[in-house]
Write a protein that holds these residues in place. Structure first.
Motif, PDB file in Angstrom:
ATOM      1  N   GLY A 199       0.786  -1.227   0.000  1.00  0.00           N
ATOM      2  CA  GLY A 199       0.000   0.000   0.000  1.00  0.00           C
ATOM      3  C   GLY A 199       0.814   1.271   0.000  1.00  0.00           C
ATOM      4  N   GLN A 200       2.132   1.150   0.061  1.00  0.00           N
ATOM      5  CA  GLN A 200       2.985   2.327   0.157  1.00  0.00           C
ATOM      6  C   GLN A 200       3.887   2.535  -1.056  1.00  0.00           C
ATOM      7  OE1 GLN A 200       5.169   2.049   3.860  1.00  0.00           O
ATOM      8  NE2 GLN A 200       3.345   1.438   4.998  1.00  0.00           N
ATOM      9  N   VAL A 201       3.803   1.642  -2.046  1.00  0.00           N
ATOM     10  CA  VAL A 201       4.777   1.668  -3.133  1.00  0.00           C
ATOM     11  C   VAL A 201       4.670   2.934  -3.973  1.00  0.00           C
ATOM     12  CG1 VAL A 201       3.357   0.323  -4.746  1.00  0.00           C
ATOM     13  CG2 VAL A 201       5.843   0.329  -4.990  1.00  0.00           C
ATOM     14  N   TRP A 202       3.433   3.385  -4.239  1.00  0.00           N
ATOM     15  CA  TRP A 202       3.316   4.596  -5.048  1.00  0.00           C
ATOM     16  C   TRP A 202       3.872   5.811  -4.319  1.00  0.00           C
ATOM     17  CZ3 TRP A 202       3.292   6.447  -9.623  1.00  0.00           C
ATOM     18  CH2 TRP A 202       3.069   7.820  -9.799  1.00  0.00           C
ATOM     19  N   ASN A 203       3.496   5.993  -3.059  1.00  0.00           N
ATOM     20  CA  ASN A 203       3.983   7.152  -2.303  1.00  0.00           C
ATOM     21  C   ASN A 203       5.498   7.134  -2.185  1.00  0.00           C
ATOM     22  OD1 ASN A 203       1.422   8.201  -1.940  1.00  0.00           O
ATOM     23  ND2 ASN A 203       1.135   7.284   0.083  1.00  0.00           N
ATOM     24  N   ALA A 204       6.066   5.955  -1.956  1.00  0.00           N
ATOM     25  CA  ALA A 204       7.522   5.849  -1.846  1.00  0.00           C
ATOM     26  C   ALA A 204       8.193   6.198  -3.170  1.00  0.00           C
ATOM     27  CB  ALA A 204       7.905   4.434  -1.414  1.00  0.00           C
ATOM     28  N   THR A 205       7.624   5.706  -4.276  1.00  0.00           N
ATOM     29  CA  THR A 205       8.191   5.991  -5.592  1.00  0.00           C
ATOM     30  C   THR A 205       8.070   7.470  -5.923  1.00  0.00           C
ATOM     31  OG1 THR A 205       7.582   3.776  -6.353  1.00  0.00           O
ATOM     32  CG2 THR A 205       8.105   5.397  -8.044  1.00  0.00           C
ATOM     33  N   PHE A 206       6.900   8.042  -5.662  1.00  0.00           N
ATOM     34  CA  PHE A 206       6.689   9.447  -5.992  1.00  0.00           C
ATOM     35  C   PHE A 206       7.586  10.348  -5.150  1.00  0.00           C
ATOM     36  CE2 PHE A 206       4.517  13.543  -6.122  1.00  0.00           C
ATOM     37  CZ  PHE A 206       4.321  13.674  -7.497  1.00  0.00           C
ATOM     38  N   GLU A 207       7.848   9.972  -3.910  1.00  0.00           N
ATOM     39  CA  GLU A 207       8.724  10.784  -3.062  1.00  0.00           C
ATOM     40  C   GLU A 207      10.148  10.785  -3.620  1.00  0.00           C
ATOM     41  OE1 GLU A 207       9.824  13.488  -0.449  1.00  0.00           O
ATOM     42  OE2 GLU A 207       7.758  12.803  -0.761  1.00  0.00           O
ATOM     43  N   ILE A 208      10.619   9.645  -4.105  1.00  0.00           N
ATOM     44  CA  ILE A 208      11.939   9.594  -4.732  1.00  0.00           C
ATOM     45  C   ILE A 208      11.949  10.470  -5.980  1.00  0.00           C
ATOM     46  CG2 ILE A 208      13.545   8.099  -6.002  1.00  0.00           C
ATOM     47  CD1 ILE A 208      12.708   5.846  -4.054  1.00  0.00           C
ATOM     48  N   ALA A 209      10.896  10.369  -6.798  1.00  0.00           N
ATOM     49  CA  ALA A 209      10.815  11.174  -8.018  1.00  0.00           C
ATOM     50  C   ALA A 209      10.786  12.665  -7.688  1.00  0.00           C
ATOM     51  CB  ALA A 209       9.577  10.788  -8.817  1.00  0.00           C
ATOM     52  N   ARG A 210      10.043  13.039  -6.656  1.00  0.00           N
ATOM     53  CA  ARG A 210       9.946  14.447  -6.282  1.00  0.00           C
ATOM     54  C   ARG A 210      11.295  14.967  -5.781  1.00  0.00           C
ATOM     55  NH1 ARG A 210       4.737  15.690  -3.045  1.00  0.00           N
ATOM     56  NH2 ARG A 210       5.659  14.112  -1.684  1.00  0.00           N
ATOM     57  N   THR A 211      12.031  14.124  -5.069  1.00  0.00           N
ATOM     58  CA  THR A 211      13.371  14.508  -4.625  1.00  0.00           C
ATOM     59  C   THR A 211      14.283  14.755  -5.818  1.00  0.00           C
ATOM     60  OG1 THR A 211      13.150  13.263  -2.559  1.00  0.00           O
ATOM     61  CG2 THR A 211      15.394  13.766  -3.306  1.00  0.00           C
ATOM     62  N   ILE A 212      14.233  13.848  -6.795  1.00  0.00           N
ATOM     63  CA  ILE A 212      15.041  14.013  -8.007  1.00  0.00           C
ATOM     64  C   ILE A 212      14.637  15.288  -8.733  1.00  0.00           C
ATOM     65  CG2 ILE A 212      15.539  13.034 -10.285  1.00  0.00           C
ATOM     66  CD1 ILE A 212      15.160  10.255  -8.997  1.00  0.00           C
ATOM     67  N   SER A 213      13.330  15.523  -8.833  1.00  0.00           N
ATOM     68  CA  SER A 213      12.825  16.698  -9.537  1.00  0.00           C
ATOM     69  C   SER A 213      13.317  17.998  -8.911  1.00  0.00           C
ATOM     70  CB  SER A 213      11.294  16.677  -9.550  1.00  0.00           C
ATOM     71  OG  SER A 213      10.768  17.821 -10.179  1.00  0.00           O
ATOM     72  N   GLY A 214      13.556  17.991  -7.595  1.00  0.00           N
ATOM     73  CA  GLY A 214      14.007  19.195  -6.912  1.00  0.00           C
ATOM     74  C   GLY A 214      15.505  19.433  -6.996  1.00  0.00           C
ATOM     75  N   ASN A 215      16.253  18.449  -7.488  1.00  0.00           N
ATOM     76  CA  ASN A 215      17.703  18.600  -7.612  1.00  0.00           C
ATOM     77  C   ASN A 215      18.070  19.227  -8.955  1.00  0.00           C
ATOM     78  OD1 ASN A 215      18.248  17.563  -5.075  1.00  0.00           O
ATOM     79  ND2 ASN A 215      18.443  15.455  -5.815  1.00  0.00           N
ATOM     80  N   ALA A 216      19.349  19.557  -9.116  1.00  0.00           N
ATOM     81  CA  ALA A 216      19.809  20.262 -10.311  1.00  0.00           C
ATOM     82  C   ALA A 216      19.768  19.337 -11.533  1.00  0.00           C
ATOM     83  CB  ALA A 216      21.223  20.786 -10.102  1.00  0.00           C
ATOM     84  N   PRO A 217      18.956  19.660 -12.545  1.00  0.00           N
ATOM     85  CA  PRO A 217      18.825  18.773 -13.714  1.00  0.00           C
ATOM     86  C   PRO A 217      20.140  18.491 -14.429  1.00  0.00           C
ATOM     87  CG  PRO A 217      17.046  20.378 -13.683  1.00  0.00           C
ATOM     88  CD  PRO A 217      18.007  20.785 -12.600  1.00  0.00           C
ATOM     89  N   LEU A 218      20.992  19.483 -14.559  1.00  0.00           N
ATOM     90  CA  LEU A 218      22.259  19.250 -15.265  1.00  0.00           C
ATOM     91  C   LEU A 218      23.164  18.298 -14.492  1.00  0.00           C
ATOM     92  CD1 LEU A 218      23.129  22.800 -16.670  1.00  0.00           C
ATOM     93  CD2 LEU A 218      22.503  20.764 -17.979  1.00  0.00           C
ATOM     94  N   ALA A 219      23.149  18.399 -13.171  1.00  0.00           N
ATOM     95  CA  ALA A 219      23.961  17.495 -12.360  1.00  0.00           C
ATOM     96  C   ALA A 219      23.456  16.062 -12.480  1.00  0.00           C
ATOM     97  CB  ALA A 219      23.950  17.949 -10.905  1.00  0.00           C
ATOM     98  N   ALA A 248      29.412  22.014 -18.569  1.00  0.00           N
ATOM     99  CA  ALA A 248      28.112  22.685 -18.542  1.00  0.00           C
ATOM    100  C   ALA A 248      27.618  22.867 -17.119  1.00  0.00           C
ATOM    101  CB  ALA A 248      27.103  21.875 -19.354  1.00  0.00           C
ATOM    102  N   CYS A 249      27.847  21.885 -16.265  1.00  0.00           N
ATOM    103  CA  CYS A 249      27.451  22.008 -14.853  1.00  0.00           C
ATOM    104  C   CYS A 249      28.214  23.144 -14.169  1.00  0.00           C
ATOM    105  CB  CYS A 249      27.710  20.703 -14.113  1.00  0.00           C
ATOM    106  SG  CYS A 249      26.550  19.377 -14.457  1.00  0.00           S
ATOM    107  N   MET A 250      29.507  23.164 -14.346  1.00  0.00           N
ATOM    108  CA  MET A 250      30.338  24.150 -13.652  1.00  0.00           C
ATOM    109  C   MET A 250      30.068  25.569 -14.132  1.00  0.00           C
ATOM    110  SD  MET A 250      31.817  22.311 -11.453  1.00  0.00           S
ATOM    111  CE  MET A 250      32.971  23.509 -10.755  1.00  0.00           C
ATOM    112  N   ASP A 251      29.627  25.723 -15.375  1.00  0.00           N
ATOM    113  CA  ASP A 251      29.348  27.052 -15.931  1.00  0.00           C
ATOM    114  C   ASP A 251      27.877  27.441 -15.793  1.00  0.00           C
ATOM    115  OD1 ASP A 251      31.963  27.460 -16.670  1.00  0.00           O
ATOM    116  OD2 ASP A 251      31.677  26.791 -18.745  1.00  0.00           O
TER     117      ASP A 251
END
Length: 273
Positions: A199-219, A248-251
């Motif tokens: 019953g927790q697999v979707w919430n756990a997956t979405f939380e990981i995705a949301r964490t990734i989404s909040g990080n720097a895309p180029l990194a 590209a990341c450093m600049d």
């Protein structure tokens, strides 16, 4: 049932492939629960359309693939279509050509991908899951490749990914026997990355995705490119691509934003440039 966000939902393949997006996370749903989300040719082509639109949407930073209902991620190819589309080698080659294009799109996807797996993940479903970057499975999931029970050869690309994840001995055991394994075994041998209560697999997956989404895309892109190159033979690696994304990341504006946010003790707001 998985509580999947339905923001901006769009359907393909007569509603059997669904695409949505929320909080920077794109979601593709295999929506054929009556057949345990078995894939038809139309669904393969719909998958390609959904992935392309999410790839080209600058607001989407990560993509989750999942199955509708609670019975299956994907139970493989729709066997009821075999008599029409895969009845001999020539017909099977045409089927593979059309579906391989969509698998190649996923294999070379520029954004992070996550498989949210619940229930059966078999045959072609395992191949799709193995093409994603991260696999999160519910405790009730089952995995297997029944090719030997159907008299068909599993593809080279599918076997390459399987061997890279679980090693040649487990690949042989799974292929030779057509056996199914549960989530605990799949995690132990490296086929999936994390097992979560049903019953927790979707919430756990979405939380990981949301964490990734909040990080720097180029990194994240740099990590994805570098890992992909590291998995290749040394003479096949594109070191120029690794150097280019590092530069590209450093600049980038995001690197400056990350430094400022750290000094100001606040959450950074990355723009992907």
């Amino acid at each position: 049932m998985l509580d999947i966000p339905r923001d901006n939902e769009k359907s393909f393949a007569e509603g059997k492939i669904l695409k949505s997006m929320t909080e920077g996370v794109g979601v593709v749903t295999f929506n054929n629960p009556e057949k345990r989300n078995a894939m038809s040719l139309d669904m393969w082509e719909g998958l390609g359309q959904a992935l392309t639109e999410l790839r080209d949407n600058p607001e989407v930073r990560v993509v989750i693939l999942t199955g509708a209902g609670d019975k299956a991620f994907m139970s493989g190819a729709d066997i009821s279509q075999f008599e029409k589309n895969r009845h001999n080698a020539q017909a099977s080659e045409e089927y593979s050509r059309r579906s391989d294009a969509q698998r190649a799109l996923l294999a070379n996807y520029p954004k992070p991908t996550i498989a949210c797996i619940r229930g059966f993940c078999l045959g072609g479903g395992m191949q799709v899951a193995m093409l994603t970057d991260i696999r999160i499975a519910a405790a009730n999931s089952q995995f297997g490749i029944p090719a030997a029970k159907l008299g068909i050869a599993y593809s080279y690309d599918g076997l390459k990914h399987l061997v890279s994840l679980v090693g040649p001995s487990w690949a042989r055991l799974l292929l030779y026997t057509g056996m199914r394994i549960d989530s605990a075994e799949a995690e132990r041998i490296g086929l999936v990355d994390r097992v979560v209560a049903d019953g927790q697999v979707w919430n756990a997956t979405f939380e990981i995705a949301r964490t990734i989404s909040g990080n720097a895309p180029l990194a994240i892109q740099a990590a994805k490119i570098t890992i992909a190159q590291a998995l290749k033979d040394p003479d096949q690696r594109d070191m120029k691509a690794i150097k280019a994304i590092g530069t590209a990341c450093m600049d980038s504006e995001d690197f400056r934003e990350g430094r400022r946010a750290f000094m100001e003790k606040r959450k950074p707001h990355f723009k992907g440039r």
